[in-house]
Enzyme design. Structure first.
Site, short mmCIF file in Angstrom:
data_model
loop_
_atom_site.label_atom_id
_atom_site.label_comp_id
_atom_site.label_asym_id
_atom_site.label_seq_id
_atom_site.Cartn_x
_atom_site.Cartn_y
_atom_site.Cartn_z
CG ASP A 1 43.99 6.34 80.46
OD1 ASP A 1 43.52 6.22 82.30
OD2 ASP A 1 43.79 5.30 80.37
CG HIS B 1 28.70 28.35 56.55
ND1 HIS B 1 28.51 27.52 57.01
CD2 HIS B 1 28.22 28.42 54.89
CE1 HIS B 1 27.53 26.65 55.18
NE2 HIS B 1 27.90 27.42 54.21
CG ASN B 2 24.62 28.18 55.91
OD1 ASN B 2 24.90 29.49 54.86
ND2 ASN B 2 24.25 27.11 55.55
CE LYS C 1 30.52 37.77 50.00
NZ LYS C 1 28.95 37.09 49.15
CD GLU D 1 26.01 32.43 53.97
OE1 GLU D 1 25.45 31.45 52.56
OE2 GLU D 1 26.85 31.64 54.94
CG ASN E 1 23.70 8.54 103.89
OD1 ASN E 1 25.15 10.03 103.88
ND2 ASN E 1 24.24 8.18 105.05
CG HIS F 1 20.66 24.83 54.18
ND1 HIS F 1 21.52 24.30 54.26
CD2 HIS F 1 21.67 25.92 53.67
CE1 HIS F 1 22.54 23.78 53.79
NE2 HIS F 1 22.83 25.24 52.84
CD GLU G 1 23.07 31.10 49.22
OE1 GLU G 1 22.20 30.54 49.12
OE2 GLU G 1 24.58 30.88 49.88
CB SER H 1 31.72 33.32 47.74
OG SER H 1 31.28 34.91 48.93
CG ASP I 1 25.58 10.85 106.46
OD1 ASP I 1 26.49 11.61 106.46
OD2 ASP I 1 25.66 9.83 107.22
CG ASP J 1 26.62 13.23 102.35
OD1 ASP J 1 26.39 11.97 102.81
OD2 ASP J 1 25.81 14.14 103.19
CD GLU K 1 37.16 12.45 111.55
OE1 GLU K 1 37.89 11.55 112.80
OE2 GLU K 1 35.97 12.49 111.09
CG ASP L 1 21.71 30.89 52.98
OD1 ASP L 1 22.47 31.95 52.39
OD2 ASP L 1 21.86 29.88 53.22
#
Length: 727
Positions: free
Chosen positions: A661, A319-320, A447, A349, A164, A364, A398, A529, A166, A162, A209, A351
């Site tokens: 599609d 991981h990380n 760990k 984990e 405008n 990292h 780590e 690991s 209205d 819509d 409508e 590091d």
């Protein structure tokens, strides 16, 4: 069991398309958000700028002032908000604001990779109203059923069309609206639809409508077919008809009492309810609810035996974990740990590297990723570890720190995690096997490397070595391209402090030198690991040996270093080999993460899934690569008919005219003999309510149902997988 993706709408639309969240009419905090006000946006110590923020009158979008010349998108959807947190709870606010503004601060955290929004209100009261108002809307949205969610979305699309404002729709606006909801129609059909609804011949649609147009748009012919097939009592479903549907179509072990309960709960017509009948509207209401889902409701709670040794479970693993984006230059954040833990991840984990001012940091190493304080990460883990699951969390260290900062790491973990940190075996004597998740509830397990054997804990005569050299973690050694000796063993060494070493109890990291070596020389608590390529190779060439290795020990798998964009590998072959800790990049939405979410959705989101018995008992001959007769063979046949879909996303949201599609691809993930896929034909130019509903798509035979069935929808011309259901 039938999974139906339907939405039905029974509303009385007025010419006003504004939607007020249910139960919030006249709410003071909501009215405050609609008026809006100035908030200070904080990006850094030097970038703090006032901007106007307000709730759009669709009650689902926040508008904000922007001074950017390019990329000037000035709104975000509240549906994209994960949480709102009052106070200086984000890293940015803690770092870039003073403590005295604590009560005026709040942060908006988003789903996915989008960075959080840090804000400071002009007063404590305004901060309270912003937080309360946003939380009310978010809570309200979460409570909406599929019907209400659909209504809200369609209303918003109508508002955008819509142009405008209205509260009427022209033919041009109607075509724009259809494109927004992912339907492309030709000019002739658009005019026909418009003329059919424009009963006043005014050239615009308004009031009743628009409702007529809405009803035509949302009518679901395929549901009529299903309802009429089962409504055998005067054109309606009796309680017995509904029971037949539940048993024959939904494959539920339902009773007549269950059918009566559903009628009482979802039937909208009082006269039908009085006769214990369900009309089509009530039937549609039922299909949209949790009871109509293919997911077994009994599995929403912990239902598996949690008293087995912890190595007998698959463990949701990251991981990380600290990374929000890629592996080379993206941000590190405590928020990444919070998001993973809230998804019931049970192995994260860390590091660890030397940081400034004597404080260890996590990032990292040797990359441009940002750094976050180790102690801040431990605080975040402490606060959020057990909000989704009460079962144990493994902290995979780590370690690259010098001795002094290692000692500080140990001190931080002991002081912050307190009694929840496991610092000695649960038993009073040397254990011979792992404890269970049940016994380890609410505990943190470290760990990492250890200077000596675990039995030293029980020896009063063992030498008190304060420090010594140990080999690097295998993942760290590979990342650093360490030199190897003539036997291929890593020669890189680091000094390890006793204080940190002593915290490693059930997860001592050791290098993997072969299954026979591990069997003869490794204690149960010594784990290895594996990088993904090595693990996949072992799973393919020595699957049986790998499975038996994992019957007594833990194995952790991590992504290849080449996955710098934080992509993921397929975890299923490693689960087939009995590997427990299959670590993925949680920050990356992908089919692989969908598989992981599907695997760990069951058992109460505990993050632990009990492995099949044939992956746990010593005499098992199970080999996923070459199936032979055994208890793992349980032939199942899935007959799948794809009926319809609704409100599928666009491939390119930035291009309003892009229409999908859609086609549906059904895939089985499990042992190689079961892995297969089928797909439907594509439906052109209709992502709103595509319907296939013609012939059964396929009959899929499964030999070993310990795997997983994964249903995804793909869009031409390229795949964009959207999980619809898994079991």
């Amino acid at each position: 069991m039938m999974q139906l993706f339907y939405v039905t709408v029974n509303v009385c639309l007025t010419s006003n398309l504004c939607v007020t969240p249910l139960g919030l009419e006249g709410d003071v905090d909501l009215q405050f958000l609609l008026v809006g006000g100035k908030l200070m946006k904080v990006k850094s110590s030097s970038w703090k700028k006032e901007r106007m923020y307000k709730l759009h009158d669709d009650n689902a979008t926040i508008w904000h002032e922007s001074h950017r010349i390019f990329k000037r998108k000035q709104t975000f959807s509240i549906d994209d908000v994960d949480s709102v947190r009052k106070g200086r709870q984000s890293e940015g606010l803690q770092k870039h604001t003073e403590a005295h503004v604590e009560d005026r601060c709040f942060s908006i955290f988003f789903k996915g990779r989008r960075r959080n929004l840090d804000l400071v209100a002009t007063s404590v009261e305004e901060a309270r109203q912003w937080v309360n108002g946003l939380e009310k809307i978010i809570s309200n949205m979460k409570k909406l059923n599929r019907q209400q969610t659909s209504e809200h979305w369609i209303f918003n699309c109508m508002r955008k069309a819509d142009k405008n404002k209205d509260n009427m729709m022209t033919l041009k606006e109607l075509k724009h609206f259809l494109r927004q909801i992912n339907i492309e129609v030709d000019e002739t059909y658009a005019k026909l639809l418009f003329t059919k609804c424009d009963t006043s011949n005014s050239g615009t649609l308004e009031g009743s409508e628009i409702k007529h147009f809405y009803d035509l748009l949302t009518h679901r012919e395929e549901i009529d077919v299903i309802y009429e097939k089962h409504a055998a009592t005067g054109g309606q479903m009796s309680a017995q008809d509904l029971l037949n549907f539940l048993r024959n179509e939904q494959r539920e072990e339902a009773t007549l009492e269950d059918a009566l309960r559903l009628i009482e709960k979802y039937e909208l017509d009082d006269s039908a309810k009085h006769m214990n009948h369900m009309t089509k509207d009530g039937f549609l209401m039922y299909l949209q609810q949790e009871e109509g889902s293919i997911f077994n409701p009994a599995h929403k709670k912990v239902f598996q035996d949690m008293s087995q040794p912890i190595n007998d479970y698959f463990i949701s693993s990251s991981h990380n974990t600290y990374l929000m984006e890629d592996q080379l230059k993206g941000p590190s954040s405590t928020e990444a740990y919070i998001k993973a833990l809230m998804k019931s991840c049970r192995c994260v984990e860390l590091d660890c590297w030397d940081g400034a001012h004597g404080e260890p940091v996590i990032y990292h190493g040797h990359t441009l990723t940002s750094k976050v304080l180790f102690k801040d990460v431990i605080k975040a883990i402490k606060e959020y570890a057990f909000k989704t699951s009460e079962y144990p969390v493994i902290l995979s260290l780590e370690n690259h720190c010098t001795l002094e900062q290692q000692k500080l790491m140990a001190k931080h973990m002991i002081s912050i995690l307190g009694s929840a940190l496991l610092t000695s075996p649960l038993e009073d004597q040397m254990p011979t096997a792992f404890p269970s998740p049940q016994e380890l509830k609410g505990r943190f397990i470290i760990k990492g490397k250890r200077l000596n054997k675990l039995d030293a804990v029980f020896s009063n005569t063992s030498p008190g070595v304060e420090e010594d050299c140990v080999s690097e973690e295998d993942e760290a050694a590979e990342t650093n391209n360490s030199k190897t000796d003539t036997n291929g063993q890593k020669k890189s060494k680091i000094k390890l402090a006793k204080q940190l070493s002593d915290l490693v109890i059930y997860c001592k990291s050791v290098h993997f030198s072969g299954f026979e070596h591990a069997k003869d020389n490794q204690a149960f608590y010594e784990m290895s690991s594996f990088k993904e390529s090595k693990a996949v190779n072992l799973a393919e060439t020595a699957a049986k040996a790998f499975i038996h290795h994992n019957m007594t020990k833990l194995s952790r798998i991590y992504p290849a270093g080449s996955r710098t964009a934080s992509s993921n590998y397929n975890p299923v072959p490693l689960w087939n080999a009995g590997c427990q800790i299959v670590a993925l990049n949680f920050q990356t939405p992908s089919k692989e993460m969908d598989l992981n979410q599907g695997r760990f959705r069951s058992n109460g989101l505990s993050g632990y899934i009990l492995k099949p018995e044939f992956q746990r008992y010593a005499g098992s001959e199970f080999n996923p690569m070459t199936l032979t007769k055994g208890p793992w063979i349980k032939h199942k046949a899935f007959h799948i008919m794809v009926i319809s879909a609704q409100q599928l996303p666009k491939l390119n949201k930035d291009k309003p005219k892009s229409i999908v599609d859609p086609l549906v691809k059904v895939e089985i993930y499990g042992v190689p003999a079961d892995t297969c896929s089928k797909e439907t034909r594509s439906i052109e130019n209709n992502g709103f309510n595509p319907m296939w509903n013609d012939v059964p798509l396929c009959r899929l035979n499964v030999l070993t149902p310990c795997g997983m069935m994964f249903l995804s929808a793909g869009f031409n011309p390229m795949w964009n997988d959207v999980p619809l259901t898994r079991f």
